[in-house]
Design an enzyme around this catalytic site. Structure first.
Site, mmCIF file in Angstrom:
data_model
loop_
_atom_site.group_PDB
_atom_site.id
_atom_site.type_symbol
_atom_site.label_atom_id
_atom_site.label_comp_id
_atom_site.label_asym_id
_atom_site.label_seq_id
_atom_site.Cartn_x
_atom_site.Cartn_y
_atom_site.Cartn_z
ATOM 1 C CG HIS A 1 -0.286 0.212 2.587
ATOM 2 N ND1 HIS A 1 -0.059 -1.079 3.393
ATOM 3 C CD2 HIS A 1 0.232 1.040 3.147
ATOM 4 C CE1 HIS A 1 0.506 -0.595 4.560
ATOM 5 N NE2 HIS A 1 0.841 0.785 4.323
HETATM 6 P P1 TYD Z 1 -2.329 -3.494 7.714
HETATM 7 O O1 TYD Z 1 -2.104 -2.152 7.277
HETATM 8 O O2 TYD Z 1 -2.908 -4.366 6.991
HETATM 9 O O3 TYD Z 1 -0.692 -4.091 7.917
HETATM 10 P P2 TYD Z 1 0.522 -4.027 6.817
HETATM 11 O O4 TYD Z 1 0.567 -2.784 6.001
HETATM 12 O O5 TYD Z 1 1.823 -4.277 7.546
HETATM 13 O O6 TYD Z 1 0.334 -5.273 6.028
HETATM 14 O O7 TYD Z 1 -2.752 -3.592 9.183
HETATM 15 C C1 TYD Z 1 -3.419 -4.896 9.765
HETATM 16 C C2 TYD Z 1 -4.450 -4.396 10.868
HETATM 17 O O8 TYD Z 1 -4.103 -3.672 11.678
HETATM 18 C C3 TYD Z 1 -5.687 -3.915 9.992
HETATM 19 O O9 TYD Z 1 -6.972 -4.439 10.336
HETATM 20 C C4 TYD Z 1 -5.574 -2.423 10.460
HETATM 21 C C5 TYD Z 1 -4.907 -2.434 11.704
HETATM 22 N N1 TYD Z 1 -4.132 -1.384 12.165
HETATM 23 C C6 TYD Z 1 -4.530 -0.489 13.263
HETATM 24 O O10 TYD Z 1 -5.674 -0.494 13.819
HETATM 25 N N2 TYD Z 1 -3.708 0.584 13.597
HETATM 26 C C7 TYD Z 1 -2.471 0.659 12.873
HETATM 27 O O11 TYD Z 1 -1.866 1.542 13.433
HETATM 28 C C8 TYD Z 1 -1.896 -0.284 12.025
HETATM 29 C C9 TYD Z 1 -0.916 0.115 11.010
HETATM 30 C C10 TYD Z 1 -2.993 -1.004 11.295
#
Ligand code: TYD
Length: 145
Positions: free
Chosen positions: A49
């Site tokens: 992303h």
């Molecule tokens: P995600 O953005 O998919 O992680 P990555 O980019 O590492 O693959 O995040 C995983 C889950 O955690 C998603 O449900 C959103 C949640 N999340 C939060 O609640 N707060 C945060 O600060 C972050 C980074 C993720």
């Protein structure tokens, strides 16, 4: 590309090592959020992303992983394998994280709270967004907007 490695000073003595990170000093923004990724299963890729506004610094405080960054035109890879190395990632940079070692703890410092509205999770959409932003900037520089 607005991505750069930051080397943190290690304050070591006979007891071991310590790194201190202060907002607007070792990292170029005010830190509003800290999170960390750990226990990542083998062969898992994370990220995939970009953020419209968010700036981050990624630090492998334990273990290692690979971070791929892409500004829509160029792609680069960074091996994060040291607790005194941070990777600053500006807004509008696509990132993917892979090759996590089983002991990897990836610490992330961010300049804003979590907001799903700030995410672009589709690469084609990211590319379109970057190109349209560039066109707006060119028009602004010519005084047309
Ligand atoms: P995600 O953005 O998919 O992680 P990555 O980019 O590492 O693959 O995040 C995983 C889950 O955690 C998603 O449900 C959103 C949640 N999340 C939060 O609640 N707060 C945060 O600060 C972050 C980074 C993720």
């Amino acid at each position: 590309m607005n991505v750069k490695l930051i080397e943190f000073e290690i304050m070591g003595d006979e007891r071991g090592s310590l790194v201190a990170i202060e907002e607007c000093r070792q990292v170029p923004f005010r830190i509003k959020r800290v999170y960390y990724i750990f226990g990542t299963k083998p062969y898992v890729q994370r990220g995939a992303h970009a953020h419209k506004e968010l700036q981050q610094v990624l630090i492998a405080v334990s273990g290692s992983c690979t971070v791929v960054v892409d500004d829509g035109f160029e792609r680069r890879e960074f091996e994060m394998n040291s607790p005194n190395k941070g990777l600053f990632i500006d807004k509008l940079i696509w990132r993917e994280m892979k090759d996590f070692s089983s002991d990897c703890v990836l610490l992330v410092l961010a300049n804003d709270y979590y907001s799903e509205f700030d995410y672009i999770r589709n690469y084609a959409e990211f590319k379109k967004y970057v190109v349209s932003r560039q066109m707006i900037n060119v028009q602004k520089s010519k005084g047309l907007m």
